[in-house]
Design an enzyme around this catalytic site. Structure first.
Site, PDB file in Angstrom:
ATOM      1  N   HIS A  82       0.832  -1.207   0.000  1.00 30.77           N
ATOM      2  CA  HIS A  82       0.000   0.000   0.000  1.00 30.77           C
ATOM      3  C   HIS A  82       0.864   1.254   0.000  1.00 30.77           C
ATOM      4  O   HIS A  82       1.967   1.276   0.568  1.00 30.77           O
ATOM      5  CB  HIS A  82      -0.993  -0.001   1.158  1.00 30.77           C
ATOM      6  CG  HIS A  82      -0.406   0.060   2.530  1.00 30.77           C
ATOM      7  ND1 HIS A  82      -0.124   1.246   3.178  1.00 30.77           N
ATOM      8  CD2 HIS A  82      -0.068  -0.920   3.412  1.00 30.77           C
ATOM      9  CE1 HIS A  82       0.351   0.993   4.392  1.00 30.77           C
ATOM     10  NE2 HIS A  82       0.396  -0.309   4.555  1.00 30.77           N
ATOM     11  N   ASP A 102      -0.299   4.431   0.980  1.00 29.61           N
ATOM     12  CA  ASP A 102      -0.639   5.458   1.971  1.00 29.61           C
ATOM     13  C   ASP A 102       0.116   5.252   3.271  1.00 29.61           C
ATOM     14  O   ASP A 102       0.612   4.164   3.564  1.00 29.61           O
ATOM     15  CB  ASP A 102      -2.146   5.486   2.241  1.00 29.61           C
ATOM     16  CG  ASP A 102      -2.667   4.214   2.911  1.00 29.61           C
ATOM     17  OD1 ASP A 102      -2.268   3.120   2.472  1.00 29.61           O
ATOM     18  OD2 ASP A 102      -3.467   4.323   3.862  1.00 29.61           O
ATOM     19  N   ASP A 112       6.197   1.848   6.462  1.00 29.53           N
ATOM     20  CA  ASP A 112       4.889   1.197   6.380  1.00 29.53           C
ATOM     21  C   ASP A 112       4.032   2.029   5.425  1.00 29.53           C
ATOM     22  O   ASP A 112       3.428   2.996   5.834  1.00 29.53           O
ATOM     23  CB  ASP A 112       4.260   1.128   7.772  1.00 29.53           C
ATOM     24  CG  ASP A 112       2.890   0.482   7.782  1.00 29.53           C
ATOM     25  OD1 ASP A 112       2.509  -0.148   6.778  1.00 29.53           O
ATOM     26  OD2 ASP A 112       2.195   0.620   8.800  1.00 29.53           O
ATOM     27  N   GLU A 121      -5.009   1.756   2.717  1.00 29.35           N
ATOM     28  CA  GLU A 121      -4.950   0.555   3.563  1.00 29.35           C
ATOM     29  C   GLU A 121      -5.000   0.920   5.033  1.00 29.35           C
ATOM     30  O   GLU A 121      -5.620   0.217   5.844  1.00 29.35           O
ATOM     31  CB  GLU A 121      -3.673  -0.237   3.251  1.00 29.35           C
ATOM     32  CG  GLU A 121      -3.602  -1.620   3.899  1.00 29.35           C
ATOM     33  CD  GLU A 121      -2.900  -1.639   5.252  1.00 29.35           C
ATOM     34  OE1 GLU A 121      -2.812  -2.720   5.854  1.00 29.35           O
ATOM     35  OE2 GLU A 121      -2.440  -0.569   5.723  1.00 29.35           O
ATOM     36  N   GLU A 122      -4.346   2.023   5.393  1.00 29.01           N
ATOM     37  CA  GLU A 122      -4.252   2.406   6.802  1.00 29.01           C
ATOM     38  C   GLU A 122      -5.600   2.775   7.412  1.00 29.01           C
ATOM     39  O   GLU A 122      -5.744   2.786   8.630  1.00 29.01           O
ATOM     40  CB  GLU A 122      -3.273   3.575   6.967  1.00 29.01           C
ATOM     41  CG  GLU A 122      -1.829   3.240   6.623  1.00 29.01           C
ATOM     42  CD  GLU A 122      -1.177   2.301   7.616  1.00 29.01           C
ATOM     43  OE1 GLU A 122      -1.864   1.815   8.542  1.00 29.01           O
ATOM     44  OE2 GLU A 122       0.025   2.040   7.472  1.00 29.01           O
ATOM     45  N   ASP A 126       4.346  -6.387   3.630  1.00 26.71           N
ATOM     46  CA  ASP A 126       3.945  -5.377   4.616  1.00 26.71           C
ATOM     47  C   ASP A 126       4.206  -5.866   6.033  1.00 26.71           C
ATOM     48  O   ASP A 126       3.508  -5.486   6.965  1.00 26.71           O
ATOM     49  CB  ASP A 126       2.454  -5.040   4.426  1.00 26.71           C
ATOM     50  CG  ASP A 126       2.017  -3.789   5.176  1.00 26.71           C
ATOM     51  OD1 ASP A 126       2.894  -3.024   5.625  1.00 26.71           O
ATOM     52  OD2 ASP A 126       0.797  -3.582   5.322  1.00 26.71           O
TER      53      ASP A 126
END
Length: 416
Positions: free
Chosen positions: A84, A86, A147, A181-182, A204
């Site tokens: 991801h 974001d 991340d 995703e977050e 991830d």
């Protein structure tokens, strides 16, 4: 151990990507939740095209898709690598200033932009495995974005490897970079048919060597309290204050064994994440987490029991209790396809690492992708202390992740 020759460009990619602000916004109704996520998406799509990934593109929802065609005559399942773009809303991701500490010798790391931000050796046990490695941090004023830009950079570097090493045999490889995703919306608008993959892997995870085939199952719960309003000067015997009712509910939550700060391992929790309102109406938001659906149900029953007990003291007030499914433990799906995990473990071993099979006290895009027909365990990206100003990653761990991706694609071709 790997006998392949790898370039060392993943760090250079990572250092570029983290300077692009891609923070998502849970309050936004849009998809993606922030347009700035597309800034990185455009960069990635352009870089993939420049490499030779002909179909690479960014769609309107902020997803980047790309295909590396098979170079083998074997019929190999199509695999997807996903990360991801974001970063967490918890800490700003604007004006990230990455720092590279070369040849780390141990001890605490004080961040130069804010001396109160210290990555303490005794609080970050993973640092003991990084002696002699190059550690990348922020300056302490923002998060880093490892991340999941570590995963993004690793997939990009692996793509570059495949295109420049046509003698390395592999099946069709799909690339997917997701927004949001977050905030739990990472695959809301993914086009599974367009993606066209049989199995997937999210990059991830945390420590080098880790592979995860199990996540929390997750629900969200919303409690709306309808109190009784009255003029405060004449409220005796009349007013039932919705905020005070909500506060009483929070106060009666278990103090031990059912909260994030008192649980670990396979223990789940109830976690209040928001409270808002006024005299007449207040709203409480919770996330509910457990590794089993039975555990989820038990915690939701406990929460509503607390609400009912509190409401006895407010006989003229009412409440509503709403539970929404968020995602489910991907182990339920992956257990039906054990080779997906076995190949990942073998790839980690071939990259020269000791595989460690662990469970995630959280979720990934892979949780939902698994239930959308794409069994999708999670592989380490090397990120640590995510969602904080103390976030860090090492160059060597990212390079090992690139090698793992390459070996994994090779294994799928070998086993076909």
């Amino acid at each position: 151990m790997s006998s392949l020759t790898f370039s060392h460009t993943v760090t250079e990619r990572f250092l570029r990507y983290v300077t692009i602000d891609t923070q998502s916004d849970p309050e936004s109704p849009h998809s993606p939740s922030t347009e700035k996520q597309k800034d990185l998406g455009r960069v990635l799509a352009a870089e993939l095209k420049a490499m030779g990934v002909a179909d690479a593109h960014l769609d309107d929802y902020g997803y980047v898709y790309g295909t590396i065609p098979a170079n083998t005559d074997k019929k190999v399942p199509v695999i997807c690598f996903c990360s991801h773009m974001d970063t967490s809303p918890d800490v700003t991701g604007k004006d990230v200033k990455p720092q590279v500490l070369r040849n780390y010798r141990g001890g605490d790391i004080t961040l130069p932009g804010d001396a109160s931000q210290v990555i303490r050796f005794n609080e970050h046990p993973a640092l003991k495995n990084q002696i002699g490695n190059d550690i990348i941090t922020t300056d302490g004023t923002t998060l880093l974005g490892a991340d999941n830009k570590a995963g993004v950079a690793e997939i990009m570097d692996a793509a570059h490897f495949f295109i420049n090493n046509p003698d390395v045999k592999h099946g069709t490889i799909k690339i997917l970079f997701t927004p949001d995703e977050e905030i739990g919306r990472g695959v809301d608008n993914v086009d599974i048919n367009k993606l066209g993959a049989d199995f997937g892997y999210t990059m991830d995870g945390e420590s080098a060597g880790c592979v995860e085939d199990e996540t929390f199952s997750a629900d969200g719960a919303t409690i709306t309290i309808n109190g009784v309003s009255a003029h405060p000067g004449y409220a005796k015997g009349k007013m039932e204050h919705a905020i005070k009712i909500a506060a009483a509910i929070v106060e009666r939550l278990p103090k031990e064994g059912c909260s994030p700060e008192t649980t670990s391992g396979k223990q789940g929790f109830l976690h209040p994440i928001g409270i808002e309102g006024a005299l007449e109406q207040a709203r409480l938001s919770f996330i509910v987490r457990d590794f089993t659906e039975e555990g989820l149900k038990e915690k939701e029953v406990l929460l509503e029991t607390i609400v009912k007990d509190v409401m006895k003291d407010y006989p003229r007030s009412t409440y509503t209790f709403e539970v929404r499914e968020q995602y489910r433990n991907m182990k339920q799906v992956i257990d039906r396809h054990p080779h997906v995990l076995e190949y990942a473990i073998e790839a980690i071993r071939r990259a020269g690492l000791r595989p460690m099979r662990t469970a995630i006290r959280g979720g990934t895009d892979g949780s939902r992708l698994s239930f959308m027909g794409l069994p999708c365990p999670n592989i380490f990206a090397g990120e640590h202390a995510f969602h904080s100003r103390l976030e860090w990653v090492s160059r060597q761990d990212m390079e090992k992740a690139v090698q793992t991706i390459v070996h994994l694609a090779m294994i799928w071709e070998e086993k076909a």
